[in-house]
Write a protein that holds these residues in place. Structure first.
Motif, PDB file in Angstrom:
ATOM      1  N   GLY A 131       0.766  -1.239   0.000  1.00 19.42           N
ATOM      2  CA  GLY A 131       0.000   0.000   0.000  1.00 19.42           C
ATOM      3  C   GLY A 131       0.794   1.285   0.000  1.00 19.42           C
ATOM      4  N   ARG A 132       2.098   1.196  -0.107  1.00 20.05           N
ATOM      5  CA  ARG A 132       2.882   2.433  -0.192  1.00 20.05           C
ATOM      6  C   ARG A 132       2.635   3.042  -1.569  1.00 20.05           C
ATOM      7  NH1 ARG A 132       5.676   2.007   4.455  1.00 20.05           N
ATOM      8  NH2 ARG A 132       6.039  -0.125   5.123  1.00 20.05           N
ATOM      9  N   ARG A 133       2.601   4.371  -1.598  1.00 20.98           N
ATOM     10  CA  ARG A 133       2.177   5.096  -2.795  1.00 20.98           C
ATOM     11  C   ARG A 133       3.176   6.184  -3.145  1.00 20.98           C
ATOM     12  NH1 ARG A 133      -0.260   9.990  -2.360  1.00 20.98           N
ATOM     13  NH2 ARG A 133      -1.332  10.706  -4.212  1.00 20.98           N
ATOM     14  N   LEU A 134       3.484   6.303  -4.431  1.00 23.36           N
ATOM     15  CA  LEU A 134       4.243   7.440  -4.921  1.00 23.36           C
ATOM     16  C   LEU A 134       3.257   8.304  -5.692  1.00 23.36           C
ATOM     17  CD1 LEU A 134       6.988   8.878  -5.312  1.00 23.36           C
ATOM     18  CD2 LEU A 134       7.201   7.629  -7.478  1.00 23.36           C
ATOM     19  N   GLY A 135       2.992   9.491  -5.161  1.00 23.51           N
ATOM     20  CA  GLY A 135       2.075  10.410  -5.808  1.00 23.51           C
ATOM     21  C   GLY A 135       2.805  11.300  -6.794  1.00 23.51           C
ATOM     22  N   TYR A 136       2.208  12.432  -7.066  1.00 25.61           N
ATOM     23  CA  TYR A 136       2.774  13.353  -8.057  1.00 25.61           C
ATOM     24  C   TYR A 136       3.699  14.393  -7.435  1.00 25.61           C
ATOM     25  CZ  TYR A 136      -0.406  11.210 -11.320  1.00 25.61           C
ATOM     26  OH  TYR A 136      -1.058  10.298 -12.115  1.00 25.61           O
ATOM     27  N   GLY A 137       3.839  14.380  -6.117  1.00 25.38           N
ATOM     28  CA  GLY A 137       4.815  15.247  -5.465  1.00 25.38           C
ATOM     29  C   GLY A 137       4.246  16.449  -4.745  1.00 25.38           C
ATOM     30  N   LEU A 167       9.488   1.471  -2.472  1.00 21.97           N
ATOM     31  CA  LEU A 167       9.412   2.909  -2.743  1.00 21.97           C
ATOM     32  C   LEU A 167      10.158   3.659  -1.652  1.00 21.97           C
ATOM     33  CD1 LEU A 167       5.639   3.498  -3.619  1.00 21.97           C
ATOM     34  CD2 LEU A 167       7.580   3.793  -5.142  1.00 21.97           C
ATOM     35  N   PRO A 168      10.804   4.769  -2.023  1.00 18.83           N
ATOM     36  CA  PRO A 168      11.362   5.624  -0.974  1.00 18.83           C
ATOM     37  C   PRO A 168      10.194   6.295  -0.248  1.00 18.83           C
ATOM     38  CG  PRO A 168      11.655   6.633  -3.151  1.00 18.83           C
ATOM     39  CD  PRO A 168      11.054   5.276  -3.360  1.00 18.83           C
ATOM     40  N   THR A 169      10.106   6.126   1.058  1.00 16.87           N
ATOM     41  CA  THR A 169       8.986   6.705   1.798  1.00 16.87           C
ATOM     42  C   THR A 169       9.482   7.567   2.949  1.00 16.87           C
ATOM     43  OG1 THR A 169       8.811   4.723   3.162  1.00 16.87           O
ATOM     44  CG2 THR A 169       7.364   4.851   1.260  1.00 16.87           C
ATOM     45  N   GLU A 170       8.609   8.483   3.337  1.00 16.40           N
ATOM     46  CA  GLU A 170       8.882   9.372   4.462  1.00 16.40           C
ATOM     47  C   GLU A 170       7.771   9.198   5.486  1.00 16.40           C
ATOM     48  OE1 GLU A 170      10.526  13.327   2.949  1.00 16.40           O
ATOM     49  OE2 GLU A 170       9.563  12.494   1.164  1.00 16.40           O
ATOM     50  N   SER A 171       7.954   9.766   6.664  1.00 16.96           N
ATOM     51  CA  SER A 171       7.003   9.545   7.756  1.00 16.96           C
ATOM     52  C   SER A 171       5.592  10.044   7.427  1.00 16.96           C
ATOM     53  CB  SER A 171       7.512  10.212   9.039  1.00 16.96           C
ATOM     54  OG  SER A 171       7.644  11.606   8.824  1.00 16.96           O
ATOM     55  N   VAL A 174       1.247   8.207   3.421  1.00 26.03           N
ATOM     56  CA  VAL A 174       0.124   7.414   3.908  1.00 26.03           C
ATOM     57  C   VAL A 174      -0.034   6.157   3.050  1.00 26.03           C
ATOM     58  CG1 VAL A 174      -2.371   7.421   4.305  1.00 26.03           C
ATOM     59  CG2 VAL A 174      -1.040   9.493   4.725  1.00 26.03           C
ATOM     60  N   ARG A 175      -0.210   5.013   3.725  1.00 21.49           N
ATOM     61  CA  ARG A 175      -0.428   3.746   3.008  1.00 21.49           C
ATOM     62  C   ARG A 175      -1.901   3.598   2.632  1.00 21.49           C
ATOM     63  NH1 ARG A 175       2.175  -0.931   6.495  1.00 21.49           N
ATOM     64  NH2 ARG A 175       0.961  -2.150   5.030  1.00 21.49           N
ATOM     65  N   ILE A 176      -2.139   3.026   1.462  1.00 25.42           N
ATOM     66  CA  ILE A 176      -3.487   2.797   0.956  1.00 25.42           C
ATOM     67  C   ILE A 176      -3.875   1.352   1.304  1.00 25.42           C
ATOM     68  CG2 ILE A 176      -4.958   2.833  -1.100  1.00 25.42           C
ATOM     69  CD1 ILE A 176      -3.661   5.567  -0.224  1.00 25.42           C
ATOM     70  N   PRO A 177      -5.045   1.138   1.903  1.00 27.26           N
ATOM     71  CA  PRO A 177      -5.389  -0.199   2.386  1.00 27.26           C
ATOM     72  C   PRO A 177      -5.803  -1.218   1.325  1.00 27.26           C
ATOM     73  CG  PRO A 177      -7.118   1.348   2.941  1.00 27.26           C
ATOM     74  CD  PRO A 177      -6.006   2.147   2.346  1.00 27.26           C
ATOM     75  N   LYS A 178      -6.273  -0.753   0.169  1.00 27.15           N
ATOM     76  CA  LYS A 178      -6.754  -1.699  -0.841  1.00 27.15           C
ATOM     77  C   LYS A 178      -6.317  -1.240  -2.229  1.00 27.15           C
ATOM     78  CE  LYS A 178     -10.913  -3.290  -0.235  1.00 27.15           C
ATOM     79  NZ  LYS A 178     -10.658  -4.619   0.293  1.00 27.15           N
ATOM     80  N   LEU A 179      -5.714  -2.173  -2.965  1.00 28.98           N
ATOM     81  CA  LEU A 179      -5.320  -1.910  -4.349  1.00 28.98           C
ATOM     82  C   LEU A 179      -6.124  -2.829  -5.257  1.00 28.98           C
ATOM     83  CD1 LEU A 179      -1.411  -1.829  -3.986  1.00 28.98           C
ATOM     84  CD2 LEU A 179      -3.033   0.061  -3.688  1.00 28.98           C
ATOM     85  N   ILE A 180      -6.651  -2.255  -6.314  1.00 29.76           N
ATOM     86  CA  ILE A 180      -7.418  -3.022  -7.295  1.00 29.76           C
ATOM     87  C   ILE A 180      -6.654  -2.962  -8.603  1.00 29.76           C
ATOM     88  CG2 ILE A 180      -9.598  -3.196  -8.549  1.00 29.76           C
ATOM     89  CD1 ILE A 180     -10.826  -1.621  -6.098  1.00 29.76           C
TER      90      ILE A 180
END
Length: 192
Positions: A131-137, A167-171, A174-180
């Motif tokens: 559920g780790r996510r890389l958004g658009y910044g 993914l490189p993550t920071e504190s 936010v993790r996403i609980p469900k991926l489809i």
């Protein structure tokens, strides 16, 4: 870490542009529409897709046909604040806004309280299976998601090609609980 995220974002966006498949988008939408997450939701919030993002236009139209409340993002100018505003027509209630993405007019569309949202579809460039996510910044969703009544109300539509091992993550990420994906549903709450 910022440079590492930017490099990965560029690489994954180029891959998405090459591999985008509208049939996969339709498969993800069909799966989502069959889930309790959607079926039991009175209020749906979803990003308005652009370019080669997973298409959410059909989802928004279907939710309106299903008589659900529908909210889409509005980025307040000159701030890092995102609100979800309610619409009743798609795309008529929208116009090009931040980064030319369609968004509602804040003068005509009421703000939806985050606690009213039963199902929120989160965009992203790429995701991990936990559920780790890389958004658009911009950090808009990382700031918005903690306002929801329950994170379990969030999901992301993710092509299999956009799943990565890490993914490189920071504190504040936010993790996403469900991926489809076009092939499966990944319950990230049960992955450590």
């Amino acid at each position: 870490m910022k440079k590492e995220k930017q490099a990965l974002r560029r690489r994954m966006l180029a891959l998405r542009d090459k591999t985008h498949d509208s049939a996969a988008d339709q498969a993800m939408l069909k799966t989502l529409l069959g889930l309790d997450l959607y079926q039991k939701a009175a209020c749906i919030a979803a990003y308005v897709s652009f370019g080669t993002e997973v298409d959410t236009h059909a989802l928004i139209r279907q939710a309106l046909r299903d008589k659900k409340r529908v909210a889409v993002p509005y980025c307040v100018p000159k701030s890092h604040v995102m609100q979800m505003l309610e619409i009743s027509r798609f795309p008529e209630d929208l116009h090009p806004g931040t980064m030319d993405i369609l968004e509602p007019d804040p003068e005509k569309s009421p703000v939806v309280d985050p606690s009213d949202i039963d199902c929120l579809i989160v965009p992203g460039v790429c995701f991990t299976e936990d559920g780790r996510r890389l958004g658009y910044g911009g950090g808009f969703y990382d700031r918005y998601l903690p306002k929801l009544a329950a994170m379990s109300r969030c999901a992301a539509l993710v092509p299999e090609a956009m799943l990565v091992d890490s993914l490189p993550t920071e504190s504040h990420d936010v993790r996403i609980p469900k991926l489809i994906t076009e092939r499966r549903i990944i319950d990230c709450l049960n992955i450590e």
